[in-house]
Design a protein around this motif. Sequence first.
Motif, PDB file in Angstrom:
ATOM      1  N   SER A 114       0.977  11.953  -9.547  1.00 52.61           N
ATOM      2  CA  SER A 114       0.238  13.208  -9.415  1.00 52.61           C
ATOM      3  C   SER A 114       1.173  14.405  -9.559  1.00 52.61           C
ATOM      4  CB  SER A 114      -0.451  13.234  -8.054  1.00 52.61           C
ATOM      5  OG  SER A 114      -1.090  14.475  -7.843  1.00 52.61           O
ATOM      6  N   ARG A 115       2.356  14.329  -8.972  1.00 53.54           N
ATOM      7  CA  ARG A 115       3.312  15.433  -9.094  1.00 53.54           C
ATOM      8  C   ARG A 115       3.763  15.612 -10.542  1.00 53.54           C
ATOM      9  NH1 ARG A 115       8.164  15.001  -5.096  1.00 53.54           N
ATOM     10  NH2 ARG A 115       8.576  17.012  -6.124  1.00 53.54           N
ATOM     11  N   ILE A 116       4.022  14.502 -11.229  1.00 49.61           N
ATOM     12  CA  ILE A 116       4.437  14.602 -12.637  1.00 49.61           C
ATOM     13  C   ILE A 116       3.345  15.263 -13.460  1.00 49.61           C
ATOM     14  CG2 ILE A 116       4.944  13.225 -14.695  1.00 49.61           C
ATOM     15  CD1 ILE A 116       6.417  11.266 -12.904  1.00 49.61           C
ATOM     16  N   THR A 117       2.082  14.893 -13.195  1.00 46.12           N
ATOM     17  CA  THR A 117       0.966  15.492 -13.944  1.00 46.12           C
ATOM     18  C   THR A 117       0.872  16.986 -13.666  1.00 46.12           C
ATOM     19  OG1 THR A 117      -0.221  13.383 -13.800  1.00 46.12           O
ATOM     20  CG2 THR A 117      -1.508  15.328 -14.357  1.00 46.12           C
ATOM     21  N   GLU A 118       1.041  17.367 -12.413  1.00 47.31           N
ATOM     22  CA  GLU A 118       0.980  18.797 -12.076  1.00 47.31           C
ATOM     23  C   GLU A 118       2.087  19.576 -12.770  1.00 47.31           C
ATOM     24  OE1 GLU A 118       1.147  19.099  -7.897  1.00 47.31           O
ATOM     25  OE2 GLU A 118      -0.840  18.218  -7.530  1.00 47.31           O
ATOM     26  N   PHE A 119       3.316  19.018 -12.742  1.00 46.07           N
ATOM     27  CA  PHE A 119       4.432  19.718 -13.396  1.00 46.07           C
ATOM     28  C   PHE A 119       4.219  19.807 -14.905  1.00 46.07           C
ATOM     29  CE2 PHE A 119       7.256  18.277  -9.691  1.00 46.07           C
ATOM     30  CZ  PHE A 119       7.062  19.479  -9.036  1.00 46.07           C
ATOM     31  N   GLU A 120       3.695  18.746 -15.512  1.00 50.54           N
ATOM     32  CA  GLU A 120       3.464  18.772 -16.968  1.00 50.54           C
ATOM     33  C   GLU A 120       2.406  19.803 -17.321  1.00 50.54           C
ATOM     34  OE1 GLU A 120       2.490  14.796 -17.954  1.00 50.54           O
ATOM     35  OE2 GLU A 120       4.573  14.121 -18.114  1.00 50.54           O
ATOM     36  N   ASN A 121       1.322  19.870 -16.536  1.00 48.16           N
ATOM     37  CA  ASN A 121       0.283  20.869 -16.808  1.00 48.16           C
ATOM     38  C   ASN A 121       0.828  22.285 -16.632  1.00 48.16           C
ATOM     39  OD1 ASN A 121      -1.538  18.797 -17.254  1.00 48.16           O
ATOM     40  ND2 ASN A 121      -2.319  18.821 -15.135  1.00 48.16           N
ATOM     41  N   ARG A 147       0.829  -1.205   0.000  1.00 45.92           N
ATOM     42  CA  ARG A 147       0.000   0.000   0.000  1.00 45.92           C
ATOM     43  C   ARG A 147       0.865   1.258   0.000  1.00 45.92           C
ATOM     44  NH1 ARG A 147      -2.868  -1.419   3.788  1.00 45.92           N
ATOM     45  NH2 ARG A 147      -2.005  -0.252   5.555  1.00 45.92           N
ATOM     46  N   LEU A 148       1.987   1.222   0.746  1.00 43.03           N
ATOM     47  CA  LEU A 148       2.892   2.379   0.728  1.00 43.03           C
ATOM     48  C   LEU A 148       3.498   2.599  -0.640  1.00 43.03           C
ATOM     49  CD1 LEU A 148       4.749   1.935   4.149  1.00 43.03           C
ATOM     50  CD2 LEU A 148       3.076   3.682   3.559  1.00 43.03           C
ATOM     51  N   ARG A 149       3.879   1.496  -1.293  1.00 44.34           N
ATOM     52  CA  ARG A 149       4.441   1.634  -2.646  1.00 44.34           C
ATOM     53  C   ARG A 149       3.408   2.193  -3.616  1.00 44.34           C
ATOM     54  NH1 ARG A 149       7.159  -3.197  -1.000  1.00 44.34           N
ATOM     55  NH2 ARG A 149       5.430  -4.493  -1.745  1.00 44.34           N
ATOM     56  N   GLU A 150       2.162   1.739  -3.476  1.00 44.40           N
ATOM     57  CA  GLU A 150       1.120   2.273  -4.357  1.00 44.40           C
ATOM     58  C   GLU A 150       0.859   3.743  -4.078  1.00 44.40           C
ATOM     59  OE1 GLU A 150      -2.204  -0.209  -3.664  1.00 44.40           O
ATOM     60  OE2 GLU A 150      -1.386  -1.958  -4.743  1.00 44.40           O
ATOM     61  N   LEU A 174      10.339  18.621 -12.980  1.00 44.38           N
ATOM     62  CA  LEU A 174       9.740  17.495 -13.698  1.00 44.38           C
ATOM     63  C   LEU A 174      10.751  16.385 -13.929  1.00 44.38           C
ATOM     64  CD1 LEU A 174       7.288  16.314 -15.140  1.00 44.38           C
ATOM     65  CD2 LEU A 174       7.985  17.549 -17.206  1.00 44.38           C
ATOM     66  N   ARG A 175      11.963  16.768 -14.270  1.00 47.09           N
ATOM     67  CA  ARG A 175      12.996  15.764 -14.485  1.00 47.09           C
ATOM     68  C   ARG A 175      13.354  15.050 -13.171  1.00 47.09           C
ATOM     69  NH1 ARG A 175      15.820  16.245 -19.334  1.00 47.09           N
ATOM     70  NH2 ARG A 175      17.667  15.284 -18.373  1.00 47.09           N
ATOM     71  N   LYS A 176      13.354  15.807 -12.080  1.00 48.50           N
ATOM     72  CA  LYS A 176      13.601  15.180 -10.783  1.00 48.50           C
ATOM     73  C   LYS A 176      12.508  14.188 -10.429  1.00 48.50           C
ATOM     74  CE  LYS A 176      16.156  19.025  -8.663  1.00 48.50           C
ATOM     75  NZ  LYS A 176      16.130  20.044  -7.579  1.00 48.50           N
ATOM     76  N   ALA A 177      11.248  14.576 -10.665  1.00 50.10           N
ATOM     77  CA  ALA A 177      10.134  13.691 -10.340  1.00 50.10           C
ATOM     78  C   ALA A 177      10.177  12.413 -11.173  1.00 50.10           C
ATOM     79  CB  ALA A 177       8.809  14.420 -10.549  1.00 50.10           C
ATOM     80  N   LYS A 218       1.406   9.297  -5.683  1.00 43.47           N
ATOM     81  CA  LYS A 218       1.861  10.658  -5.391  1.00 43.47           C
ATOM     82  C   LYS A 218       2.855  11.137  -6.439  1.00 43.47           C
ATOM     83  CE  LYS A 218       3.902  13.376  -1.659  1.00 43.47           C
ATOM     84  NZ  LYS A 218       4.464  13.324  -0.272  1.00 43.47           N
ATOM     85  N   ARG A 219       3.736  10.254  -6.836  1.00 41.11           N
ATOM     86  CA  ARG A 219       4.716  10.622  -7.858  1.00 41.11           C
ATOM     87  C   ARG A 219       4.021  10.916  -9.174  1.00 41.11           C
ATOM     88  NH1 ARG A 219       9.459   6.523 -10.004  1.00 41.11           N
ATOM     89  NH2 ARG A 219      10.402   7.963 -11.520  1.00 41.11           N
TER      90      ARG A 219
END
Length: 674
Positions: free
Chosen positions: A258-265, A247-250, A311-314, A255-256
């Motif tokens: 979601s962050r990538i999507t936010e940075f791309e938008n 569950r933690l891995r999921e 974004l590259r870091k994420a 979360k990762r």
Amino acid sequence: MELSTVALGESVSIIGDLDPGLMKYFDYTRAPLRSPFDSNVVYQFETMEYILDYAFERIGVEGPKVDHPILITECVCNPVHSRSKMAELLFETYGIPSVAYGVDAAFSYKHNQKLGICDNDGLVVCSGFTTSHVIPILHGEPVFEASCRTNIGGYHVTDYMKQLLSLQYPYHVSSFAWEKVEHLKMEHCYIALDYASESQLFQKGAKETDEKVRYWQLPYRPPPVEEEPSEEELARKAAIKEKQGQRLREMAAAKRSSRITEFENELQGLEFLLQQLENVEDHEIPFFLSETGYVSKQEIESAVARVTQSLRKAKGEPVEVEEKTESPSSEKYPLINIPDHMLTPEQLKQKKRQIFIKTTSEGKLRAKQKKQEEELERERQNQQDEEKRLENPELYLEQLRAKQRELAQRVEQRKKLKTNGTRGNGTPVLSGNVGRGERLNAAQKERMRLLTTAAFDRGKGEDTFGIKDEDWQLYKLMSRDNDDNDEGPNEDEAELARVTAKLQEIDPTFVTLVEPSPPATGNGSETPHFRPLTAEDYRITLGIERFRCPEILFQPHIVGIDQAGLDEMVGISMRRLKPELLSHGENLCNSVLLTGGNCLFPGINERILTGIQKIRPFGSSIRVCRASDPLLDAWHGASMIAASPSFSEQVFSRQDYMEKGEEWLRKYQIRYTI
């Protein structure tokens, strides 16, 4: 005993036995015990009145008056004031017809004389609760002018034993109630025939002492024993941990993502904004950007670069650091490379300012680059830690705890070395009494030398510091920023803070605690760790305390009372006899009666006999005997005298009190012969 009521807050006095059912109405936890005695002299007659009320009620006295003569005991040489106050209380409050006073030790001797235990001439040694007396008896009458008194008694023995046990077992002080210690004293204490020899036996740990040691086991409840989990339980816990890890891995993956999507938008929005700026005229750009929150095109481009790096870091891709092209220093600081003789005084000032600005900016640039590198390294470290945690959470947590303990010990050791200092060969200074010069490291000593030199040169003339390049090298050496070993947190402290924060984040049960490092001693001894208490820790050992506590009856100086002991008091009392009575002194030691509560200690007869033999001539006839009942013989003797026909002639009547007053009480003395 004074008690305060819970409801009304009033103070009441309770005497003697009481109904346990009434205790719910009183706050007895703060109840002080009040005694009418100061040592063995009555001085609190208000409290004494409560006690007499209780006593007369228990023996069945009815009516407001006590129509019966009273025989009351008192101490040897009782003050006249106490006698008169007691007579006033008995005559005016209870209306008794007459009263007589007598000494309890003499009453006890009289009763034992009737039983044939002691002779007509002798000595009575009475050791009570707060005092001890020795009274010579000649022809059946006590000789009070030759008596001896010591302010030591059973109270002091109990108090001394309570102090010794409290010091030896500080975790069980609440168990050493006065009543319990009193019981231990009467049950286990004894008088040693030779105190020094007995103490040496216990000091050497001889086998003979094993039989003399007594143990008192306090209530002990062992901690519950945890049963080892079964295989099914272990398998169930492993499955639960696996599910939690999954569950933690999921959650981390979600979360990762979601962050990538936010940075791309955000990146798409910024690129779209840049495309629109290409179609806008230059003079309309400020008006167009006023609604977007940006000021210029360069700010938008910086935001694009920042979001791209995030974004590259994420995504876990390497981040490229773009180096900004700056103008050469020769253009920004044109006066630095020009010799001083070619510059005017105003230009020399400008050159100093440019040198200072250049040094400061270069330092800031280096600090910024170092900070960026640390952030990148920290990000990489966090990413690796996250991968390890997701791979095996239990192993990762165990390794993190071990690392935290190791770092905490190293940081603590470093702090101790900074406090105590080190010697030239690196050996830590064990003593804390070191001067500041011993605590300074090499960098601090060099800085102090430079500061001293600069201050000395400055006082010689004009302040020219900073003109030469060597001055700025000296400034760098003097700067505290270069002393990494002295000021500010080092790498271990920073890493400890990071690991501690990580543990607090993933382990709710973790408590920040720096374990003390082992002391820097030559033998390598370590600080003992806490261990749970066992049944052995709840077992009170009574060894040397069994005879050390009652020894104060013979050596009062042990508890700080500079007075004579019981055996020495016998010699003092015999020396106080008048010359015409010394002829009877030979018969006194042939009948030494021991009475009082302290005479119940085993071995006291032999100890007093040995003490008297040391002060009497060789071959003297000495006999020491104990009273038939050391606690109640005084009452038996007093009742025998009160029942005699001659008692009515020895009382002090109410009429005598009204006519003669308290001065006559000074001469009053009862006769003990029947």
